[in-house]
Design a protein around this motif. Structure first.
Motif, short mmCIF file in Angstrom:
data_model
loop_
_atom_site.label_atom_id
_atom_site.label_comp_id
_atom_site.label_asym_id
_atom_site.label_seq_id
_atom_site.Cartn_x
_atom_site.Cartn_y
_atom_site.Cartn_z
N ILE A 82 0.68 -1.37 0.01
CA ILE A 82 -0.15 0.03 0.06
C ILE A 82 0.97 1.17 -0.20
CG2 ILE A 82 -2.04 -1.23 1.21
CD1 ILE A 82 -1.34 0.39 3.42
N LEU A 83 0.33 1.90 -0.14
CA LEU A 83 1.62 3.44 -0.54
C LEU A 83 0.55 4.26 0.16
CD1 LEU A 83 3.56 5.11 -1.94
CD2 LEU A 83 1.45 5.19 -4.10
N THR A 84 1.35 5.42 1.07
CA THR A 84 0.58 6.19 1.93
C THR A 84 1.56 7.87 1.06
OG1 THR A 84 2.03 6.37 3.49
CG2 THR A 84 0.35 4.55 3.30
N SER A 85 1.36 8.56 2.43
CA SER A 85 1.93 10.05 1.80
C SER A 85 3.22 9.55 2.75
CB SER A 85 1.53 11.06 2.04
OG SER A 85 1.46 10.92 3.70
N GLN A 86 3.85 8.72 3.48
CA GLN A 86 5.64 9.17 3.99
C GLN A 86 5.90 7.70 3.98
OE1 GLN A 86 6.13 11.49 5.89
NE2 GLN A 86 4.48 12.78 4.93
N TYR A 87 5.26 6.45 3.55
CA TYR A 87 5.97 5.49 3.22
C TYR A 87 5.05 4.58 2.05
CZ TYR A 87 2.86 4.17 6.58
OH TYR A 87 1.30 3.89 7.69
N VAL A 88 6.11 3.55 1.99
CA VAL A 88 4.99 2.26 0.76
C VAL A 88 4.96 1.06 1.54
CG1 VAL A 88 5.25 1.16 -1.24
CG2 VAL A 88 5.96 3.47 -1.65
N ARG A 89 4.51 0.68 2.76
CA ARG A 89 4.34 -0.35 2.64
C ARG A 89 4.45 -1.95 2.17
NH1 ARG A 89 1.21 0.15 8.47
NH2 ARG A 89 4.17 1.62 9.08
N LEU A 90 5.33 -2.39 2.52
CA LEU A 90 4.93 -3.74 1.70
C LEU A 90 4.13 -5.06 2.12
CD1 LEU A 90 8.90 -4.25 0.62
CD2 LEU A 90 7.38 -3.04 -0.85
N THR A 91 4.43 -4.84 3.46
CA THR A 91 2.84 -6.23 3.81
C THR A 91 3.18 -5.35 5.23
OG1 THR A 91 4.95 -6.84 5.79
CG2 THR A 91 4.64 -7.83 3.63
N PRO A 92 1.41 -4.61 5.80
CA PRO A 92 0.92 -5.43 6.99
C PRO A 92 1.18 -5.92 8.25
CG PRO A 92 -0.38 -5.51 5.44
CD PRO A 92 0.57 -5.68 4.70
N ASP A 93 1.09 -5.68 9.42
CA ASP A 93 1.58 -6.10 10.88
C ASP A 93 0.65 -7.64 11.03
OD1 ASP A 93 2.18 -7.84 13.11
OD2 ASP A 93 2.81 -5.92 14.31
N HIS A 266 6.35 -3.53 7.50
CA HIS A 266 8.17 -4.40 6.45
C HIS A 266 7.26 -2.51 5.90
CE1 HIS A 266 7.78 -7.90 7.48
NE2 HIS A 266 9.05 -7.55 7.76
N ASP A 267 8.11 -0.99 5.75
CA ASP A 267 7.91 -0.13 5.75
C ASP A 267 9.38 -0.25 4.20
OD1 ASP A 267 5.63 -0.14 6.69
OD2 ASP A 267 6.09 1.64 7.94
N ILE A 268 9.68 0.37 3.49
CA ILE A 268 9.96 1.65 2.22
C ILE A 268 9.80 2.80 2.38
CG2 ILE A 268 11.64 1.37 0.01
CD1 ILE A 268 12.05 -0.71 1.76
N ILE A 269 10.49 3.95 2.76
CA ILE A 269 10.85 5.17 3.15
C ILE A 269 11.53 6.00 1.14
CG2 ILE A 269 11.29 7.26 3.82
CD1 ILE A 269 11.14 4.06 5.80
N SER A 270 12.13 5.59 1.14
CA SER A 270 13.30 5.89 -0.48
C SER A 270 13.94 4.83 -0.62
CB SER A 270 13.32 7.57 0.39
OG SER A 270 14.75 7.29 0.98
N MET A 271 14.56 5.04 -2.08
CA MET A 271 15.63 4.10 -2.63
C MET A 271 15.74 4.88 -3.56
SD MET A 271 13.31 0.21 -3.81
CE MET A 271 14.95 -0.26 -3.76
#
Length: 356
Positions: A82-93, A266-271
């Motif tokens: 899922i895509l948010t304004s602050q991070y890309v969440r690959l999986t939720p908890d 599991h969040d990706i903020i930037s690459m």
């Protein structure tokens, strides 16, 4: 970047927080310290991490323009992502989730460095969370599978940020970072946490940190280096450094994550991908880098290695040849001790005779 009267020298060191183009804990990822040497008019031989060397077509940066967009399809995502304004969440908890995000453009840089700002966190206590994140540079993209949400028997490079020890007999301390290079012939063994196909690794405490966590992967002229900044000290710490790695151009960057019976966010903020300005020999320039087979020149197979608690390799089980050498050394040691003992005994006997 050319700068008259200056040459930029670049190396692992402290990060520069808050400066545009030299991202730190503020608006961007980690970058090494810059050392300026006053020289004649020359061009840079290695990237300084400034925006001119940032390859935006291969970078994921807030506000995530082009993610999943038909007008600017720079990145695509699938699964639970899922895509948010602050991070890309690959999986939720949550249990049994898989997600990934992949760059739409193949990368044709021979020398590059990827800076990843990420966060792994959740409600699970010690050893009750999983499974982790995988960073990819591979031939195929958007193919789900059992390896941290992506396909097995891949072609290319994988960096695994593993948070759960599936092998109950392991001496490793988790979370654990490892790398794997594959030409499609190797399978990642989850039950052994990928130990048999791991090239190198290190323990890295990146889960549930209250501050930003960063990882950098550099590939240049056959040398693969992985560094971390997990202590909120604005400086890099060595994790992996191996040579003899051969990776082709034209592969795709991506990130994926998976959960099973245990879970985490599991969040990706930037690459951010930076081009390294490296000179190559004429022979290297004439190579068709798109035809190179992913490989590693090793004196011995990584299957000969097992891990220790520090994350370093030690020798594997003794083979017949090793047993023979060990016995031979032991026999020679016994012979030497016997000779020395006989000489000492004889001299004592001669000395005692003089007293009678």
């Amino acid at each position: 970047m050319a700068a008259e009267g200056w040459i930029w020298r670049w190396g692992w060191g402290r990060r520069c927080p808050g400066r545009p183009g030299l991202p730190g804990p503020g608006p961007g990822p980690a970058t090494p310290v810059l050392l300026l040497f006053l020289l004649g008019p020359v061009a840079a031989d290695i990237t300084d991490g400034n925006s001119e060397h940032l390859k935006r077509e291969h970078s994921l940066i807030k506000p995530y323009q082009g993610v999943g967009s038909s007008s600017m399809p720079l990145w695509d995502f699938q699964g639970s992502t899922i895509l948010t304004s602050q991070y890309v969440r690959l999986t939720p908890d949550e249990r049994s989730k898989e997600g990934s995000i992949w760059n739409h453009q193949p990368c044709f840089l021979k020398d590059w460095e990827m800076h990843v700002h990420f966060k792994v966190h959740g409600a699970g206590k010690k050893n009750l969370h999983g499974d982790g994140i995988a960073l990819w540079y591979t031939r195929d993209r958007l193919v789900p599978g059992p390896v941290f949400g992506s396909k097995d028997n891949f072609h290319g490079l994988a960096v695994f940020l593993d948070t759960y020890p599936n092998d109950e007999t392991t001496e490793r301390v988790f979370p654990y970072i490892s790398v794997m290079v594959n030409n499609g012939s190797l399978s990642y063994d989850h039950s052994k946490d990928g130990r048999w196909t791991e090239l190198a690794g290190c323990t890295a405490d990146f889960r549930n940190r209250e501050h930003d966590t960063f990882l950098a992967v550099r590939y240049s002229r056959g040398r693969l280096t992985v560094m971390t900044d997990l202590e909120d000290k604005n400086e890099w710490k060595n994790c992996i450094d191996i040579t003899g790695v051969r990776l082709p151009t034209g592969y795709y960057f991506g990130a994926s994550a998976g959960t099973g019976d245990l879970s985490d966010n599991h969040d990706i903020i930037s690459m951010k991908l930076f081009q390294l300005m490296v000179e190559h020999t004429p022979d290297e320039e004439n190579i068709d880098w798109t035809k190179i087979e992913p490989s590693v020149n090793f004196l011995k197979s990584p299957k000969d290695n097992v891990d220790d608690p520090t994350g370093n390799f030690r020798s594997g089980p003794l083979t017949g040849w090793r047993v023979f050498l060990l016995l031979l050394c032991a026999l020679l040691g016994i012979i030497v001790c016997a000779v020395v003992g006989a000489v000492v005994f004889q001299k004592r006997q001669e000395r005692n005779k003089r007293f009678y």
